[in-house]
Design an enzyme around this catalytic site. Structure first.
Site, mmCIF file in Angstrom:
data_model
loop_
_atom_site.group_PDB
_atom_site.id
_atom_site.type_symbol
_atom_site.label_atom_id
_atom_site.label_comp_id
_atom_site.label_asym_id
_atom_site.label_seq_id
_atom_site.Cartn_x
_atom_site.Cartn_y
_atom_site.Cartn_z
ATOM 1 N N CYS A 1 -3.348 10.315 -4.785
ATOM 2 C CA CYS A 1 -3.729 9.607 -6.008
ATOM 3 C C CYS A 1 -2.735 10.018 -7.088
ATOM 4 O O CYS A 1 -1.908 10.905 -6.877
ATOM 5 C CB CYS A 1 -5.169 9.952 -6.405
ATOM 6 S SG CYS A 1 -5.372 11.657 -6.955
ATOM 7 N N GLU B 1 8.335 -3.358 6.112
ATOM 8 C CA GLU B 1 9.197 -2.576 5.192
ATOM 9 C C GLU B 1 9.811 -3.478 4.122
ATOM 10 O O GLU B 1 10.994 -3.355 3.775
ATOM 11 C CB GLU B 1 10.318 -1.864 5.972
ATOM 12 C CG GLU B 1 9.846 -0.992 7.113
ATOM 13 C CD GLU B 1 9.283 0.358 6.671
ATOM 14 O OE1 GLU B 1 9.181 0.606 5.444
ATOM 15 O OE2 GLU B 1 8.936 1.148 7.545
ATOM 16 N N ALA B 2 8.997 -4.385 3.608
ATOM 17 C CA ALA B 2 9.506 -5.418 2.703
ATOM 18 C C ALA B 2 10.055 -4.855 1.395
ATOM 19 O O ALA B 2 10.811 -5.530 0.697
ATOM 20 C CB ALA B 2 8.409 -6.440 2.413
ATOM 21 N N GLN B 3 9.718 -3.608 1.094
ATOM 22 C CA GLN B 3 10.274 -2.993 -0.131
ATOM 23 C C GLN B 3 11.788 -2.917 -0.083
ATOM 24 O O GLN B 3 12.445 -2.851 -1.119
ATOM 25 C CB GLN B 3 9.666 -1.596 -0.348
ATOM 26 C CG GLN B 3 10.107 -0.503 0.619
ATOM 27 C CD GLN B 3 9.257 -0.423 1.889
ATOM 28 O OE1 GLN B 3 8.458 -1.303 2.163
ATOM 29 N NE2 GLN B 3 9.434 0.643 2.653
ATOM 30 N N GLY C 1 0.845 -1.188 0.000
ATOM 31 C CA GLY C 1 0.000 0.000 0.000
ATOM 32 C C GLY C 1 0.871 1.225 0.000
ATOM 33 O O GLY C 1 2.093 1.137 0.103
ATOM 34 N N SER D 1 1.102 5.279 5.026
ATOM 35 C CA SER D 1 -0.055 5.515 5.913
ATOM 36 C C SER D 1 -1.256 4.616 5.620
ATOM 37 O O SER D 1 -2.371 4.966 5.951
ATOM 38 C CB SER D 1 -0.557 6.965 5.852
ATOM 39 O OG SER D 1 0.481 7.860 6.081
ATOM 40 N N SER D 2 -1.032 3.471 4.975
ATOM 41 C CA SER D 2 -2.185 2.607 4.709
ATOM 42 C C SER D 2 -2.370 1.580 5.817
ATOM 43 O O SER D 2 -3.199 0.678 5.695
ATOM 44 C CB SER D 2 -2.040 1.930 3.341
ATOM 45 O OG SER D 2 -0.850 1.193 3.273
ATOM 46 N N GLY D 3 -1.626 1.698 6.899
ATOM 47 C CA GLY D 3 -1.865 0.829 8.050
ATOM 48 C C GLY D 3 -1.124 -0.491 8.012
ATOM 49 O O GLY D 3 -1.532 -1.461 8.647
ATOM 50 N N CYS E 1 -6.196 9.584 -0.785
ATOM 51 C CA CYS E 1 -5.421 10.760 -1.205
ATOM 52 C C CYS E 1 -5.683 11.912 -0.235
ATOM 53 O O CYS E 1 -6.828 12.168 0.130
ATOM 54 C CB CYS E 1 -5.846 11.139 -2.622
ATOM 55 S SG CYS E 1 -5.171 12.720 -3.182
HETATM 56 ZN ZN ZN Z 1 -6.241 12.986 -5.258
#
Ligand code: ZN
Length: 201
Positions: free
Chosen positions: A181, A87-89, A9, A12-14, A144
């Protein structure tokens, strides 16, 4: 059947709160979890999974050169119910392959959580390999900051200004990220950013 999961995500997507929740669920059933986080700053030496709502706990810090299959095999794998990676990225592509090997050969489920893409809308190397190899992909949604539509990316703010070029991992520590977005990544509301990040004079 053990599987390799990638839950991705925007900022801030939790993701961190989700990983802490999953760890708690396993542990409340008396099952052992291994929580790990790749470290980009190898000086720190410790790993912490922390969420924006204030919960945190220690995690095993893994360096880019660590062999995750050897590391997990060396633990008492029979007792281990799940491997959780925050933090798998920041995993190296090779480490993602090692985690897939853990799933297929040690039969331990591995759940990874991270950002899909960086602040310039390019896949992180670790995330790219996870998308290639994971059995299951799941998107964690957030909105967003400007329009309330689904955020697909994040905008980096430095000194109150959007940054659209720079290093993938910002060195300096004074940056902030806001989920956006696609449209508002290109056309953010600058007045709102000024209000959110007043520049200290
Ligand atoms: Zn937007």
């Amino acid at each position: 059947m053990a599987q390799l999961f990638f839950e991705y995500g925007a900022m801030s997507s939790g993701k961190s709160i989700e990983i802490l929740k999953v760890a708690h669920n396993y542990e409340s059933q008396g099952r052992q979890v291994l929580l790990m986080t790749p470290i980009t700053d190898t000086r720190a030496g410790v790993g912490i999974v922390s969420s924006r709502i204030g919960l945190s706990r220690e995690a095993l810090a893994v360096k880019p050169e660590d062999d995750l299959f050897a590391l997990i095999k060396g633990m008492k794998a029979a007792d281990l119910a799940v491997v959780l990676v925050d933090e798998a990225q920041f995993l190296s592509p090779k480490q993602v392959d090692e985690l897939a090997y853990v799933v297929d050969h040690l039969h331990i489920p591995v759940m990874t959580f991270g950002l899909k893409q960086d602040a310039f809308n390019h896949l992180f190397d670790g995330s790219k390999r996870l998308i290639e190899l994971a059995d299951k992909l799941e998107e964690m949604k957030t909105i967003c900051s400007f329009c309330g539509k689904k955020a697909t990316t994040q905008l980096r703010i430095v000194d109150g200004q959007p940054q659209r070029t720079g290093a993938q991992v910002f060195i300096g520590g004074d940056e902030a990220y806001i989920p956006t977005c696609r449209r508002h990544w290109y056309e953010p509301d600058l007045d709102k950013i000024t209000a959110m990040f007043p520049v200290k004079k």
